[in-house]
Design a protein around this motif. Structure first.
Motif, PDB file in Angstrom:
ATOM      1  N   ASN A 124     -10.122  11.279   0.541  1.00 37.93           N
ATOM      2  CA  ASN A 124     -11.394  10.906  -0.102  1.00 37.93           C
ATOM      3  C   ASN A 124     -11.174   9.925  -1.257  1.00 37.93           C
ATOM      4  O   ASN A 124     -12.074   9.156  -1.604  1.00 37.93           O
ATOM      5  N   ASN A 125      -9.969   9.954  -1.850  1.00 39.63           N
ATOM      6  CA  ASN A 125      -9.648   9.044  -2.950  1.00 39.63           C
ATOM      7  C   ASN A 125      -9.151   7.677  -2.476  1.00 39.63           C
ATOM      8  O   ASN A 125      -8.740   6.850  -3.299  1.00 39.63           O
ATOM      9  N   GLY A 126      -9.148   7.458  -1.170  1.00 38.32           N
ATOM     10  CA  GLY A 126      -8.829   6.125  -0.668  1.00 38.32           C
ATOM     11  C   GLY A 126      -7.461   5.950  -0.047  1.00 38.32           C
ATOM     12  O   GLY A 126      -7.045   4.815   0.230  1.00 38.32           O
ATOM     13  N   PHE A 127      -6.744   7.048   0.215  1.00 36.69           N
ATOM     14  CA  PHE A 127      -5.417   6.941   0.820  1.00 36.69           C
ATOM     15  C   PHE A 127      -5.510   7.187   2.320  1.00 36.69           C
ATOM     16  O   PHE A 127      -6.218   8.088   2.771  1.00 36.69           O
ATOM     17  N   TYR A 170      -7.033  13.573  -1.234  1.00 41.80           N
ATOM     18  CA  TYR A 170      -6.347  12.281  -1.302  1.00 41.80           C
ATOM     19  C   TYR A 170      -6.984  11.274  -0.333  1.00 41.80           C
ATOM     20  O   TYR A 170      -7.099  10.085  -0.671  1.00 41.80           O
ATOM     21  N   TYR A 205      -3.040  -0.347  -9.656  1.00 43.45           N
ATOM     22  CA  TYR A 205      -3.469   0.371  -8.460  1.00 43.45           C
ATOM     23  C   TYR A 205      -4.970   0.193  -8.247  1.00 43.45           C
ATOM     24  O   TYR A 205      -5.750   0.222  -9.199  1.00 43.45           O
ATOM     25  N   LYS A 206      -5.350   0.025  -7.001  1.00 40.85           N
ATOM     26  CA  LYS A 206      -6.740   0.147  -6.583  1.00 40.85           C
ATOM     27  C   LYS A 206      -6.751   1.044  -5.362  1.00 40.85           C
ATOM     28  O   LYS A 206      -6.469   0.595  -4.259  1.00 40.85           O
ATOM     29  N   ASP A 207      -7.021   2.336  -5.587  1.00 41.62           N
ATOM     30  CA  ASP A 207      -6.834   3.359  -4.560  1.00 41.62           C
ATOM     31  C   ASP A 207      -5.375   3.311  -4.113  1.00 41.62           C
ATOM     32  O   ASP A 207      -4.488   3.425  -4.926  1.00 41.62           O
ATOM     33  N   SER A 208      -5.129   3.086  -2.824  1.00 42.91           N
ATOM     34  CA  SER A 208      -3.754   3.069  -2.321  1.00 42.91           C
ATOM     35  C   SER A 208      -3.085   1.709  -2.446  1.00 42.91           C
ATOM     36  O   SER A 208      -1.878   1.579  -2.232  1.00 42.91           O
ATOM     37  N   TYR A 247       0.424   8.894  -0.315  1.00 38.34           N
ATOM     38  CA  TYR A 247       0.281   9.884  -1.384  1.00 38.34           C
ATOM     39  C   TYR A 247       0.907  11.187  -0.907  1.00 38.34           C
ATOM     40  O   TYR A 247       0.738  11.584   0.252  1.00 38.34           O
ATOM     41  N   GLU A 285       0.845  -1.195   0.000  1.00 34.66           N
ATOM     42  CA  GLU A 285       0.000   0.000   0.000  1.00 34.66           C
ATOM     43  C   GLU A 285       0.879   1.242   0.000  1.00 34.66           C
ATOM     44  O   GLU A 285       1.800   1.362   0.821  1.00 34.66           O
ATOM     45  N   ASP A 314       3.582   6.696  -5.339  1.00 38.68           N
ATOM     46  CA  ASP A 314       2.437   7.404  -5.905  1.00 38.68           C
ATOM     47  C   ASP A 314       2.739   8.102  -7.225  1.00 38.68           C
ATOM     48  O   ASP A 314       1.844   8.636  -7.876  1.00 38.68           O
TER      49      ASP A 314
END
Length: 364
Positions: free
Chosen positions: A153-156, A151, A339-342, A134, A131, A323
């Protein structure tokens, strides 16, 4: 299996947002791509971006080293004698670590394909997935807080925050603004990129500790060559200190570790000269009971795929800063990590799993 040919290409991919640190601002990911073809049709990929302010390497110097120094000594050589290959590359030039890294990762790609194993399994196979954090570029405090929220909110769940460009009071305001926006549960790592002096770093870190900003670690607070200053910061703060630009080689790592000058080490293939030397640093750190991060420069998916496979292979590599491909407006290659989110999936294909190059990003 013998090396039949080595080719280089210049590539460039724009970033969707400028990447800003205490040392530089990057808007385009420039790189030299290496393609090694073997007599049986196996193809290995590598890359090296120019990072003048850290490695001293330029596009021209990287391409020259590969075409004029490494290519003549490697073509016709057998992958079965891989220790000899890596020795030849290391001893043929001093420094030029980025060019060495590009050749090294392409060689490892071919070797792991020969073994019919994904590279991370060939190297040790400790983990199947990792994992990434970011990076929050250095900007105004309010802007950095907004970026941090985006970031998350984007899954990190881990952020690496750049500081060290302005006065320390401004850096503290940046961290306070980010903490106020994202709350206490998100891990924050700071990277000063050599931006502080030792005593002011101790004052700054102490202030952050007193304010309860809960920083996981602080990366390279002082100048790369100031080993005594790095040791002073490490000994006078509670927050773990990570050496980055101070460690290029196993020799650098040995000095840092024997001095107790850092709590952690950040290994980058472009500093170490590739996986072969990076493995030595990781093993040395492990013998001291020290964990490592593997990070990168602003690289495309080629270099990050190689770094991710190396990072996943070793037990004491516990942190990942991969990242860079997510900052780009396109992919240089088809295949490699996903990649799938982080979360990063390494894949099950032999070697790096890179199938072809995207010609639209080749400059010449």
């Amino acid at each position: 299996m013998e090396i039949a040919s080595i080719e280089t290409f210049r590539g460039g991919i724009p970033l969707h947002t400028p990447f800003k640190t205490a040392l530089r601002t990057v808007t385009v990911a420039e790189t030299i791509i290496v393609k090694i073809a073997c007599e049986d049709g196996t193809v290995g990929w590598g890359e090296a971006p120019p990072t003048h302010v850290i490695t001293g390497d330029s596009l021209a110097s990287i391409q020259y080293a590969i075409e004029s120094i490494f290519k003549p000594i490697l073509i016709g050589e057998s992958l079965n004698a891989r220790e000899q290959l890596f020795e030849k590359v290391e001893e043929s030039m001093v420094r030029n670590t980025s060019a060495k890294a590009a050749i090294d990762m392409a060689l490892y790609d071919c070797i792991a394909q020969q073994a019919n194993m994904p590279l991370h399994q060939f190297l040790g196979g400790y983990r199947e997935r990792i994992e990434t954090d970011y990076t929050v570029s250095v900007n105004r405090p309010e802007e950095m807080a907004q970026d941090a929220r985006k970031y998350i909110n984007n899954g990190f769940s881990v952020l690496k925050v750049k500081v060290g460009k302005d006065e320390i009071a401004t850096d503290i305001k940046r961290i306070q603004a980010i903490r106020a926006e994202i709350g206490p549960d998100v891990l924050i790592r700071l990277d000063a990129n050599q931006g502080w002096q030792a005593k002011e770093a101790v004052r700054a870190i102490g202030k952050m500790e007193d304010l309860g900003l809960t920083i996981e670690l602080i990366e390279q607070p002082v100048n790369a060559h100031d080993f005594e200053g790095l040791k002073y910061v490490t000994q006078h703060t509670e927050t773990p200190i990570m050496a980055d630009e101070s460690v290029f080689s196993p020799q650098d790592a040995k000095r840092i570790l024997s001095m107790g000058a850092a709590d952690l080490i950040n290994i980058k293939l472009m500093k170490a000269g590739g996986i072969h030397q990076a493995m030595k640093i990781a093993k040395l750190a492990e013998s001291y009971g020290v964990d490592c991060m593997v990070g990168s420069m602003i690289e495309t998916k080629i270099g990050i795929t190689a770094a991710a496979h190396f990072a996943a292979s070793q037990p004491n590599i516990t942190r990942y800063d991969f990242d860079a491909p997510l900052m780009l407006t396109g992919d240089m290659v088809n295949g490699g990590i996903t990649y799938k989110d982080s979360r990063i999936e390494l894949g099950k294909e032999p070697g790096l799993g890179i199938r072809s190059m995207n010609q639209s990003f080749i400059v010449e």
